[in-house]
Design an enzyme around this catalytic site. Structure first.
Site, PDB file in Angstrom:
ATOM      1  N   ASN A  18       0.782  -5.248  -8.109  1.00 14.33           N
ATOM      2  CA  ASN A  18       0.708  -6.698  -7.966  1.00 14.33           C
ATOM      3  C   ASN A  18      -0.704  -7.209  -8.192  1.00 14.33           C
ATOM      4  OD1 ASN A  18      -0.615  -8.122  -5.429  1.00 14.33           O
ATOM      5  ND2 ASN A  18       0.026  -6.069  -4.779  1.00 14.33           N
ATOM      6  N   SER A  19      -0.770  -8.450  -8.652  1.00 17.06           N
ATOM      7  CA  SER A  19      -2.053  -9.136  -8.820  1.00 17.06           C
ATOM      8  C   SER A  19      -1.864 -10.594  -8.429  1.00 17.06           C
ATOM      9  CB  SER A  19      -2.534  -9.025 -10.269  1.00 17.06           C
ATOM     10  OG  SER A  19      -3.780  -9.656 -10.427  1.00 17.06           O
ATOM     11  N   CYS A  65     -11.578  -8.274  -0.701  1.00 20.17           N
ATOM     12  CA  CYS A  65     -11.573  -9.394  -1.647  1.00 20.17           C
ATOM     13  C   CYS A  65     -12.922  -9.468  -2.361  1.00 20.17           C
ATOM     14  CB  CYS A  65     -11.289 -10.705  -0.921  1.00 20.17           C
ATOM     15  SG  CYS A  65     -12.576 -11.157   0.245  1.00 20.17           S
ATOM     16  N   ILE A 107      -4.211   1.392   4.534  1.00 27.61           N
ATOM     17  CA  ILE A 107      -5.123   1.020   3.467  1.00 27.61           C
ATOM     18  C   ILE A 107      -4.666  -0.271   2.806  1.00 27.61           C
ATOM     19  CG2 ILE A 107      -5.761   3.406   2.960  1.00 27.61           C
ATOM     20  CD1 ILE A 107      -3.833   3.294   0.550  1.00 27.61           C
ATOM     21  N   THR A 122      -4.259  -1.948  -1.182  1.00 32.06           N
ATOM     22  CA  THR A 122      -3.658  -1.344  -2.368  1.00 32.06           C
ATOM     23  C   THR A 122      -4.670  -0.541  -3.193  1.00 32.06           C
ATOM     24  OG1 THR A 122      -4.031  -3.424  -3.551  1.00 32.06           O
ATOM     25  CG2 THR A 122      -1.850  -3.074  -2.569  1.00 32.06           C
TER      26      THR A 122
END
Length: 306
Positions: free
Chosen positions: A70-71, A134, A195, A197
């Site tokens: 996913n992004s 992030c 964790i 991803t």
């Protein structure tokens, strides 16, 4: 002994009836029907940023035989909308029956601090998950969580403005998790979440292009489970604060494997895309699994790897 007593886990800010919770983003803000959130130990919200984010260009997700890539790009309504609409709705839906941990992410240390300050002044949550994976604009796009110094700076700064327990969510995309885990413990984190991803790519061979619009994305699901277990084990050998294990949990044995490696609780993410009842399925299976592996309570499982 009652089932409640066998399954309950008490962590800083998280007095849970069982050790199962969702991962941030897996159920958005937990307001949709389904997912059996009321049966779990804690609700974890979507990661919230200062400004509203629409996310990366779509497509956001790609299903692979190995898991889910996913992004999404931290798409969320922004802190002010969360405070005005989403957190009151969570309170109305669940009352005081469920601990709430709000996940936050900032592009700068000051944004993390501002987010924590605003959330601390509400009565809607019991803990903060600090997402350190992030982009860090101040440091040229590097994620805070891949540097012990940067991770420590965020936790130290957030700790100064809140009395809520802080859980540092760390990135697996590092050479050695141990110095980073130790750094956030020393900085004052109440716990660690492991964790996030694992960075990956997948291509459309006909188009000769990445399947995700952004190119790279985060791999979650069954394929990352052994990686996550290893990182939880390494962190547990380094720190004494609680660890929440995340990565590829689809069944009760996956959860217990994390706990045996050193986790006190676990989060379920990608599996919810395929089975919205997976968390309650695991909770139902826990008493039998404890019997099978000769444990009286779920808390006895933590750090029992021989």
């Amino acid at each position: 002994m009652t089932i409640k007593n066998r399954l309950s886990v008490e962590l800083p800010g998280l007095n849970m009836k069982n050790p199962i919770m969702n991962s941030s983003g897996a159920v958005y803000f937990g307001l949709d029907e389904g997912y059996d959130i009321e049966k779990t130990g804690t609700l974890v919200t979507k990661t919230v940023t200062w400004a509203e984010r629409s996310g990366n260009p779509q497509p956001w997700t790609v299903e692979l035989p190995s898991g889910l890539l996913n992004s999404v790009g931290l798409a969320n309504p922004g802190i002010h909308n969360v405070l005005k609409d989403f957190l009151p709705a969570i309170k109305a839906k669940y009352g005081n029956a469920l601990p709430v941990m709000v996940s936050i992410a900032g592009e700068t240390v000051d944004e993390y601090v501002a987010l924590a300050q605003l959330l601390t002044n509400t009565a809607y949550l019991t803990a903060i998950e600090v997402n350190l994976s992030c982009p860090n604009v101040d440091r040229g796009g590097m994620a805070f969580g891949v540097s012990a110094e940067a991770a420590s700076e965020v936790i130290t700064s957030v700790k100064k403005v809140t009395n809520l327990p802080i859980y540092a969510k760390l990135s697996p995309n590092v050479t050695d998790i141990r110095p980073i885990a130790k750094a956030v413990e020393v900085a004052g984190a109440s716990g660690i979440v492991l964790i996030n991803t694992v960075t990956g790519m997948s291509f459309d061979l006909q188009k000769r292009q990445p399947k995700l619009a952004r190119g790279t994305g985060g791999l979650s699901g069954k394929a990352v489970h052994p990686i996550a277990v290893r990182l939880v084990y390494e962190a547990a050998q380094t720190v004494s604060i609680p660890i929440i294990g995340v990565g590829g949990i689809e069944a009760v044995d996956d959860a217990l494997e994390f706990m045996m490696a050193g986790a006190s609780a676990v989060q379920v993410g990608a599996a919810l895309a395929y089975n919205t009842h997976v968390m309650s399925d695991i909770i139902k299976a826990l008493p039998g699994a404890l019997d099978n592996y000769h444990f009286g309570t779920v808390q006895e499982v933590t750090r029992t790897l021989k």
